[in-house]
Scaffold this motif. Structure first.
Motif, short mmCIF file in Angstrom:
data_model
loop_
_atom_site.label_atom_id
_atom_site.label_comp_id
_atom_site.label_asym_id
_atom_site.label_seq_id
_atom_site.Cartn_x
_atom_site.Cartn_y
_atom_site.Cartn_z
N SER A 81 -7.23 152.78 -43.40
CA SER A 81 -7.89 151.91 -44.41
C SER A 81 -8.63 150.82 -43.61
N MET B 219 -4.15 159.29 -44.37
CA MET B 219 -3.70 158.50 -45.42
C MET B 219 -2.31 159.01 -45.78
N PRO C 69 -2.39 153.95 -51.55
CA PRO C 69 -3.21 153.40 -50.45
C PRO C 69 -3.40 152.01 -50.68
N CYS D 285 -7.86 148.25 -49.51
CA CYS D 285 -8.85 148.91 -50.26
C CYS D 285 -9.22 150.22 -49.97
N GLY D 286 -8.38 151.07 -49.42
CA GLY D 286 -8.45 152.48 -48.98
C GLY D 286 -8.84 153.13 -50.34
N THR E 149 -12.60 152.63 -50.53
CA THR E 149 -13.37 153.33 -49.44
C THR E 149 -13.58 154.51 -49.10
#
Length: 266
Positions: A115, A133, A142, A145-146, A149
């Motif tokens: 991330s 991930m 996640p 802020c995964g 994004t």
């Protein structure tokens, strides 16, 4: 600033943050997370910093959270939210800073480490880099802020593939996915990442910040909103000293104020 697990230096306008826990593959402990976000805040708020470089000490970028500090079943929902809130806030600061962020990735970029790389403006990695991930392996979702994004970087179906399979992808595949901008050999990784950060440090501060902020909102805005944003931003950019100097140099046939460093020093 030097911390046991986070190192911060400022040189030639580049604020360099190093995840410095190589014996643990730079796993993010709670104390390390706090020091990391403090370093991000410092770089963001310091006018002397024109670009940010983030890298990991040793052979890995970041393996994610420190499993030794995870407490299965010990947190209720409220306590769990309180625990993750600083991660979200810190990652948003990294993602939203109006300064260029360059990340150098070697070895593991797992979980929160992946991330962090996704929050960059430019990623240089090695072929032996491994992006994963890995959250669902641990029954987690996640963070950092995964979820924002990843689908924006790799696309909807590839994001599902990475999230649901939890498989690791290497540097070459990450380049194909758009997670990596450029590959470098391990011995040249940090030097190349720093070369790019130095170049980006000479970008027009106001115009770059306007472009980065607009891009961040572009995926959730309609064409009318983005057209209005463009016009407002351009009005500001027209008034900057950088624009005036750049035009004068172009008219005079002088070298531009900003030039991208060719790979391999070419």
């Amino acid at each position: 600033m030097t911390d046991a697990t986070i190192q911060y230096t400022l040189r030639q306008g580049v604020g360099h943050i190093v995840l410095n826990r190589p014996a643990k593959r730079n796993a993010l402990s709670l104390a390390m997370r706090t020091a990391l976000w403090d370093a991000v805040d410092r770089a963001d708020q310091d006018d002397a910093v024109r670009a940010v470089l983030l890298s990991g000490a040793g052979e890995h970028f970041c393996v994610g959270g420190d499993i030794g500090e995870m407490r299965p079943g010990a947190l209720d929902a409220e306590a769990g939210r309180d625990r993750i809130a600083p991660v979200t806030k810190g990652a948003r600061r990294l993602l939203e800073t109006t300064k260029p962020v360059v990340v150098a990735v070697d070895g593991c970029a797992y979980g929160a480490g992946c991330s962090l790389a996704l929050a960059a403006d430019f990623v240089v990695a090695t072929e032996r880099a491994s992006f994963c991930m890995s959250f669902l392996r641990l029954g987690l979702v996640p963070d950092a802020c995964g979820l924002f994004t990843l689908p924006r970087v790799v696309g909807w179906l590839r994001a599902k593939d990475m999230l649901y399979s939890t498989r690791a992808i290497g540097g070459a595949e990450a380049l194909e996915y758009g997670m990596v901008n450029e590959l470098a050999v391990p011995g040249d990784l940090e030097a190349r990442a720093r070369e790019i950060a130095l170049a980006m440090a000479s970008l027009p501060r106001t115009a770059f910040g306007l472009v980065k902020t607009a891009l961040l909102h572009s995926m959730s805005a309609d064409v009318g909103a983005m057209a209005d944003a463009e016009m407002a931003a351009q009005a500001i950019a027209y008034s900057t000293a950088y624009h005036e100097a750049a035009v004068q140099r172009l008219r005079a046939g002088a070298p531009p104020l900003y030039a991208w460093p060719a790979k391999g020093g070419g």
